[in-house]
Scaffold this motif. Sequence first.
Motif, short mmCIF file in Angstrom:
data_model
loop_
_atom_site.label_atom_id
_atom_site.label_comp_id
_atom_site.label_asym_id
_atom_site.label_seq_id
_atom_site.Cartn_x
_atom_site.Cartn_y
_atom_site.Cartn_z
N SER A 265 0.85 -1.36 -0.03
CA SER A 265 -0.02 -0.10 -0.19
C SER A 265 0.74 1.28 0.09
CB SER A 265 -1.08 0.00 1.22
OG SER A 265 -1.77 -1.04 1.32
N LEU A 266 1.93 1.25 -0.91
CA LEU A 266 2.59 2.27 -0.86
C LEU A 266 3.27 2.59 -2.41
CD1 LEU A 266 5.73 1.16 -0.97
CD2 LEU A 266 5.29 1.05 1.57
N TRP A 267 4.06 3.80 -2.47
CA TRP A 267 4.66 4.00 -3.63
C TRP A 267 6.17 4.24 -3.33
CZ3 TRP A 267 2.77 4.60 -8.64
CH2 TRP A 267 1.03 4.61 -8.57
N LYS A 268 6.99 3.52 -4.10
CA LYS A 268 8.51 3.47 -3.80
C LYS A 268 8.97 4.56 -4.82
CE LYS A 268 12.36 1.11 -3.92
NZ LYS A 268 13.25 0.47 -4.76
N VAL A 269 9.91 5.44 -4.49
CA VAL A 269 10.46 6.48 -4.96
C VAL A 269 11.98 6.43 -5.29
CG1 VAL A 269 10.83 9.16 -5.13
CG2 VAL A 269 8.92 8.01 -4.12
N SER A 270 12.32 6.63 -6.57
CA SER A 270 13.57 6.68 -7.02
C SER A 270 13.98 8.30 -7.50
CB SER A 270 14.05 5.75 -8.13
OG SER A 270 14.34 4.32 -7.56
N LEU A 271 14.96 8.81 -6.90
CA LEU A 271 15.31 10.22 -7.06
C LEU A 271 16.58 10.21 -7.79
CD1 LEU A 271 13.78 11.80 -3.90
CD2 LEU A 271 13.34 12.47 -6.35
N ARG A 272 16.93 11.14 -8.84
CA ARG A 272 18.31 11.48 -9.29
C ARG A 272 18.48 12.90 -9.40
NH1 ARG A 272 18.18 6.78 -8.13
NH2 ARG A 272 18.76 4.92 -9.57
N SER A 273 19.69 13.45 -9.33
CA SER A 273 20.08 14.63 -9.53
C SER A 273 21.07 14.77 -10.54
CB SER A 273 20.49 15.21 -8.14
OG SER A 273 20.88 16.61 -8.27
N LYS A 274 21.13 15.92 -11.14
CA LYS A 274 22.40 16.24 -11.99
C LYS A 274 23.24 16.76 -11.39
CE LYS A 274 20.03 15.87 -16.52
NZ LYS A 274 19.48 16.72 -17.64
N GLY A 275 23.23 17.26 -10.17
CA GLY A 275 24.29 17.93 -9.32
C GLY A 275 23.99 19.07 -8.56
N ILE A 299 6.63 6.21 -0.03
CA ILE A 299 5.56 7.22 0.27
C ILE A 299 4.40 6.31 0.55
CG2 ILE A 299 4.06 9.14 -0.19
CD1 ILE A 299 6.09 10.06 -2.36
N LYS A 300 3.80 6.43 1.76
CA LYS A 300 2.86 5.31 2.29
C LYS A 300 1.62 5.84 2.07
CE LYS A 300 6.15 3.10 5.28
NZ LYS A 300 7.00 3.50 6.50
N VAL A 301 1.13 6.21 0.98
CA VAL A 301 -0.38 6.50 0.63
C VAL A 301 -0.56 5.65 -0.62
CG1 VAL A 301 -0.31 8.64 1.25
CG2 VAL A 301 0.30 8.41 -0.99
N LYS A 302 -1.76 5.34 -0.92
CA LYS A 302 -2.44 4.40 -2.04
C LYS A 302 -2.50 5.12 -3.26
CE LYS A 302 -4.25 0.04 -0.90
NZ LYS A 302 -5.78 -0.68 -0.57
N ASP A 303 -3.05 6.30 -3.11
CA ASP A 303 -3.59 7.17 -4.34
C ASP A 303 -2.15 7.61 -5.11
OD1 ASP A 303 -5.63 8.28 -5.78
OD2 ASP A 303 -4.72 10.19 -4.98
N HIS A 304 -2.30 7.56 -6.42
CA HIS A 304 -1.07 7.95 -7.06
C HIS A 304 -0.97 9.70 -7.00
CE1 HIS A 304 0.51 9.46 -11.02
NE2 HIS A 304 1.65 8.75 -10.65
N GLY A 305 -2.12 10.20 -7.26
CA GLY A 305 -1.88 11.87 -7.04
C GLY A 305 -1.57 12.39 -5.85
N GLN A 306 -2.18 11.61 -4.95
CA GLN A 306 -1.28 11.85 -3.67
C GLN A 306 -0.02 11.92 -3.34
OE1 GLN A 306 -4.22 10.08 -0.83
NE2 GLN A 306 -3.68 11.34 0.86
N ALA A 307 0.38 10.80 -3.73
CA ALA A 307 1.76 10.37 -3.74
C ALA A 307 2.60 11.29 -4.44
CB ALA A 307 2.19 8.85 -3.93
#
Length: 333
Positions: A265-275, A299-307
């Motif tokens: 019941s969550l969304w996993k997030v991968s983040l990348r930065s160019k610097g 991010i522990k929410v189900k809804d995509h828009g909310q996440a």
Amino acid sequence: MVEQGIPLLELLKEEEGPILVASHESPDADTLGSALALGFFLRKKGKKVVVGCKDKVPHFLDFLPGSQEVVRLPVKEVFSLAIVVDASGFYRVNAEVKASKRARIDHHIGGEFYGPYDYIDPEAPSTTALVYRLLCAWDRSAIDREIAQNLYAGLATDTGFFRYSNTDAQTFQIAKELVELGADPHHTFVNFAERERINKMRLIVRVLDTLSLHEDGLVAGISIFDRFFKETGCEYSDSEGLVNYPRSLEGVEVAYALIEKPEESLWKVSLRSKGRVDVAKVAESLGGGGHKYASGCKIKVKDHGQALEILLSAVREALQREGLIKSAVNQHS
Ligand SMILES: [Mn+2]
């Protein structure tokens, strides 16, 4: 870095009980290469070792020597010593580990500490570079082709095949030594770059259709819905690296991949930065962690828009901190 007096080395030399070398969940080449290399080496030194991972070894890593021997975690066994590699803590194993002593080998900033046996250097280009240092300090002559290949795979992929900002003279020096010890750069590259399955390509098509831009093009990202995996016959592990598509856009400073995990019941997030933006701070503000240039969180929410809104507001704050965008009129930041 002083090569003598690594406390973990002394501990390993004296250890007589069973040792677990654990990778983090959703393994990449750095965590699995580190675990396999250390496992091979310790067995050569007469130690009883289990190399473990919560997940099945994904297709893209199944060419690593020893990958077919990786044990799925959790296991019933109680270990004398457990080492987690390339992770900010045992929580990243995401499976129960029973052990009397714990240690971590890692190149992430911060995270959990288990005591004097942790071997951590955030300056290291990969965890396999740290494992290499450790093994050299013990017995360089015991590093064989299989060990070198595993170490090289982690080094090559964590540096984007020697293109990311963590690539310096030292990185090439380690790579050179590993090649001399039997690692095969072409074999490694071919296995990562030219062994794609058609299902994965179909997943990429769906995922790229979700590409969206925010903050005047400074932020770009993709959303990977769980149904995409089912529709294309792909697995969660196939999402690895897809964040590099939004990252590759001109003008983008921060890229994200938002990946649905309905069973948790969550969304996993991968983040990348160019610097210019420290995405480790963004991930930390959401309960995760990582490096300045690459980080992750849940991010522990189900809804995509909310996440997405939760994620974008954390990214927005980071952009404001760096002065890349102005604060909103009615915000006091
Ligand atoms: Mn790593």
